[in-house]
Motif scaffolding. Structure first.
Motif: not given
Length: 201
Positions: A12-18, A23-24, A28-32
């Motif tokens: 659960g913690l790992g998926l929350t981090v990922v 991922y966001p 965001t960095g790629l789009a910018g």
């Protein structure tokens, strides 16, 4: 029991981090990096200051400007927070009117708009997008027909030849996305900025 609970917590913690952080941030960095103007909100600048976004409509009411679609967005009433007041193109409250085809209020508003548009712009039938709101209330575009319909009013207000304004509208028409998606359209803010440039070269 802890032996069963620990893997669940770790996953659960790992998926929350990922999914909630890595991922966001990556997207965001790629789009910018790849699309900096779009990632920043597709802002339009004039003389070094931001005058709007190509994605969100603005309310133009003067005779010398092209008008956009009606907007049904609202904002809290300053006098009574339990009520709302009309606030066209309020980006913090994107919504349609939720009025159905049997609504007397909708029929009255459309009839009033039709009468006003017919009086201001003598000519062909009023294009439907000039009397109907979009689902978001923020639509920045109108149809080419809606823009051309307004040419006589603007020509009279600005003392410009109609042919010149019609040519300006035609030059600003955006085609279907990828040639198949959506309809031809004209961005009202960009058109009005070009109109000011035309009047004051």
């Amino acid at each position: 029991m802890l032996s069963h609970l620990r893997p669940t917590l770790v996953i659960g913690l790992g998926l929350t981090v990922v999914t909630g952080l890595a991922y966001p941030l990556a997207v965001t960095g790629l789009a910018g990096t790849l699309f900096p103007a779009k990632a920043a909100g597709s802002l339009i600048e004039r003389d070094g200051r931001v005058v709007g976004s190509s994605l969100i409509g603005q309310s133009f009411t003067a005779d010398g400007y092209f008008h956009g679609r009606p907007s049904a967005t609202t904002a809290p009433d300053p006098a009574d927070a339990s009520k709302t007041v009309p606030a066209p193109y309020n980006a913090s409250n994107s919504a349609g009117s939720n009025l159905g085809p049997t609504s007397a209020a909708l029929a009255e508003r459309v009839k009033g708009d039709l009468a006003t548009l017919s009086r201001e712009n003598a000519g062909p039938a009023v294009p439907v997008d000039l009397v109907t709101t979009s689902g978001s209330g923020l639509d920045p575009d109108i149809s080419p027909e809606a823009a051309l319909f307004q040419v006589p009013r603007i020509a009279k207000a600005r003392h410009l030849p109609e042919e010149r304004l019609s040519a300006l509208v035609t030059s600003r028409i955006e085609g279907r996305t990828l040639g198949v998606l959506g309809e031809p359209r004209v961005n009202v803010l960009a058109l009005n900025l070009a109109l000011d440039d035309l009047a004051h070269p």
